[in-house]
Design a protein around this motif. Structure first.
Motif, mmCIF file in Angstrom:
data_model
loop_
_atom_site.group_PDB
_atom_site.id
_atom_site.type_symbol
_atom_site.label_atom_id
_atom_site.label_comp_id
_atom_site.label_asym_id
_atom_site.label_seq_id
_atom_site.Cartn_x
_atom_site.Cartn_y
_atom_site.Cartn_z
ATOM 1 N N MET A 1 67.229 81.792 73.035
ATOM 2 C CA MET A 1 66.313 82.604 72.232
ATOM 3 C C MET A 1 66.867 82.779 70.822
ATOM 4 N N ASN A 2 66.026 82.518 69.865
ATOM 5 C CA ASN A 2 66.409 82.807 68.474
ATOM 6 C C ASN A 2 65.930 84.215 68.155
ATOM 7 N N LEU A 3 66.917 85.152 68.156
ATOM 8 C CA LEU A 3 66.616 86.559 67.942
ATOM 9 C C LEU A 3 67.226 86.985 66.622
ATOM 10 N N GLN A 4 66.420 87.583 65.763
ATOM 11 C CA GLN A 4 66.967 88.018 64.472
ATOM 12 C C GLN A 4 66.736 89.503 64.284
ATOM 13 N N GLU A 5 67.806 90.209 63.917
ATOM 14 C CA GLU A 5 67.684 91.638 63.640
ATOM 15 C C GLU A 5 67.521 91.808 62.140
ATOM 16 N N GLN A 6 66.282 92.107 61.745
ATOM 17 C CA GLN A 6 66.010 92.179 60.312
ATOM 18 C C GLN A 6 64.712 92.947 60.063
ATOM 19 N N PRO A 7 64.788 94.132 59.433
ATOM 20 C CA PRO A 7 66.012 94.844 59.045
ATOM 21 C C PRO A 7 66.684 95.453 60.271
ATOM 22 N N ALA A 8 67.708 96.282 60.058
ATOM 23 C CA ALA A 8 68.446 96.881 61.173
ATOM 24 C C ALA A 8 67.508 97.565 62.155
ATOM 25 N N GLY A 9 67.699 97.273 63.436
ATOM 26 C CA GLY A 9 66.901 97.923 64.480
ATOM 27 C C GLY A 9 65.587 97.248 64.786
ATOM 28 N N VAL A 10 65.284 96.178 64.055
ATOM 29 C CA VAL A 10 64.027 95.434 64.282
ATOM 30 C C VAL A 10 64.389 94.031 64.757
ATOM 31 N N TYR A 11 64.173 93.779 66.042
ATOM 32 C CA TYR A 11 64.545 92.485 66.636
ATOM 33 C C TYR A 11 63.322 91.587 66.738
ATOM 34 N N ARG A 12 63.363 90.471 66.058
ATOM 35 C CA ARG A 12 62.250 89.519 66.065
ATOM 36 C C ARG A 12 62.618 88.315 66.918
ATOM 37 N N ILE A 13 61.727 87.989 67.861
ATOM 38 C CA ILE A 13 61.924 86.793 68.691
ATOM 39 C C ILE A 13 61.284 85.635 67.927
ATOM 40 N N GLN A 14 62.119 84.940 67.158
ATOM 41 C CA GLN A 14 61.601 83.885 66.272
ATOM 42 C C GLN A 14 61.175 82.644 67.033
ATOM 43 N N SER A 15 61.785 82.463 68.209
ATOM 44 C CA SER A 15 61.598 81.199 68.932
ATOM 45 C C SER A 15 60.412 81.208 69.893
ATOM 46 N N LEU A 16 59.626 82.277 69.931
ATOM 47 C CA LEU A 16 58.483 82.282 70.856
ATOM 48 C C LEU A 16 57.418 81.304 70.383
ATOM 49 N N GLY A 17 57.223 81.245 69.087
ATOM 50 C CA GLY A 17 56.252 80.298 68.560
ATOM 51 C C GLY A 17 55.854 80.633 67.138
ATOM 52 N N GLN A 18 55.157 79.677 66.529
ATOM 53 C CA GLN A 18 54.578 79.895 65.210
ATOM 54 C C GLN A 18 53.349 80.779 65.386
ATOM 55 N N ASP A 19 52.881 81.354 64.341
ATOM 56 C CA ASP A 19 51.606 82.087 64.342
ATOM 57 C C ASP A 19 51.604 83.318 65.243
ATOM 58 N N VAL A 20 52.774 83.804 65.586
ATOM 59 C CA VAL A 20 52.817 85.007 66.415
ATOM 60 C C VAL A 20 54.043 85.840 66.028
ATOM 61 N N THR A 21 53.852 87.165 66.011
ATOM 62 C CA THR A 21 54.980 88.078 65.804
ATOM 63 C C THR A 21 55.304 88.710 67.147
ATOM 64 N N ALA A 22 56.537 88.516 67.606
ATOM 65 C CA ALA A 22 56.993 89.149 68.844
ATOM 66 C C ALA A 22 58.290 89.869 68.505
ATOM 67 N N ASP A 198 65.290 84.180 77.506
ATOM 68 C CA ASP A 198 65.763 85.494 77.921
ATOM 69 C C ASP A 198 66.724 86.039 76.873
ATOM 70 N N SER A 199 66.458 87.258 76.403
ATOM 71 C CA SER A 199 67.358 87.897 75.440
ATOM 72 C C SER A 199 68.721 88.133 76.081
ATOM 73 N N GLY A 200 68.743 88.320 77.402
ATOM 74 C CA GLY A 200 69.998 88.597 78.107
ATOM 75 C C GLY A 200 70.557 89.982 77.833
ATOM 76 N N LEU A 201 69.841 90.791 77.077
ATOM 77 C CA LEU A 201 70.373 92.096 76.663
ATOM 78 C C LEU A 201 70.227 93.131 77.776
ATOM 79 N N CYS A 202 71.304 93.878 78.014
ATOM 80 C CA CYS A 202 71.298 94.936 79.029
ATOM 81 C C CYS A 202 71.251 96.298 78.339
ATOM 82 N N THR A 203 70.281 97.106 78.730
ATOM 83 C CA THR A 203 70.099 98.422 78.096
ATOM 84 C C THR A 203 71.250 99.383 78.405
ATOM 85 N N VAL A 204 71.973 99.123 79.498
ATOM 86 C CA VAL A 204 73.105 99.988 79.851
ATOM 87 C C VAL A 204 74.368 99.509 79.135
#
Ligand SMILES: [Zn+2]
Length: 233
Positions: A1-22, A198-204
């Protein structure tokens, strides 16, 4: 997953596809700051649709930001309407993003153990197919931050609920790999592993960044997970 935090606290899933904000928020955006989070994504808060999440398998199709959705029990949302923002709140449950790039149809699901067991994922794919003709071959799926098998201790009744995804710790307790179960269910429906991110991120484990219902004594704070089709250029 290409995940970018920009700005701080805003995680964008860049790799889901074009033409969509996730995207999903971190705890820098608590429940009172949802509008700021959307603004940081250049999305308009008045276009946000959310539902009354109940850990069930109901999926709704939305084509406008009708306030009635907010009081309607459901755990999945699908749209083909550009600019409409579909939102799901989570703090341990799995936010699952869906994008049919060919048909330009977006969806998002709230997938906790009860909803997964009830069949929310099957229902999402069924509504994509019946309402929009989206074949599973087109589907890109992404899993956001959630409580993971490293931290998700449950009773041994889960061995029967999620065979193959419950790992015993002792006679009465073990750990549940809910994200693993979700991926397995998607694979069984014909979505290839190459279509699942999968972001693989664990909330705990990453509680400094994300809210956890378990760790924070049933906090009312939630991350906001959104998906929105970009307008045509
Ligand atoms: Zn963990």
């Amino acid at each position: 997953m290409n995940l970018q935090e920009q700005p701080a606290g805003v995680y964008r899933i860049q790799s889901l596809g074009q033409d969509v904000t996730a995207a999903f928020s971190s705890r820098l955006y608590d429940n009172s700051k949802r509008h700021e989070f959307l603004a940081a994504l250049s999305l308009r808060p008045e276009n946000l649709v959310m539902v009354k999440q109940v850990h069930g398998d109901t999926v709704l199709v939305a084509d406008k930001p009708d306030p009635v959705f907010f009081d309607t029990p459901a755990d999945g949302l699908i749209t083909k309407t550009p600019r409409l923002i579909l939102g799901i709140r989570t703090a341990d449950c799995v936010p699952v993003f869906f994008w049919d790039a060919a048909g330009k149809v977006a969806g998002i699901a709230h997938a906790g153990w009860k909803g997964v067991k009830a069949g929310i994922l099957d229902q999402m794919l069924k509504v994509f197919k019946t309402r929009f003709g989206s074949p599973t071959a087109n589907m890109q799926v992404a899993l956001g931050p959630s409580i993971r098998k490293c931290c998700y201790e449950v009773g041994n009744e889960f061995l029967g609920y999620f065979p193959g995804f419950y790992f015993g710790k002792n006679a009465s307790h073990g750990y549940l790999d809910l994200a693993g179960s979700i991926k397995s269910r998607l694979l069984k429906k014909g979505i290839a592993s190459s279509q699942i991110q999968d972001s693989g991120l664990c909330t705990v484990c990453e509680n400094k960044k994300f809210f956890s219902y378990r760790v924070e004594h049933q906090t009312r704070e939630r991350m906001l997970n959104v998906i929105c089709i970009s307008p045509e250029h």
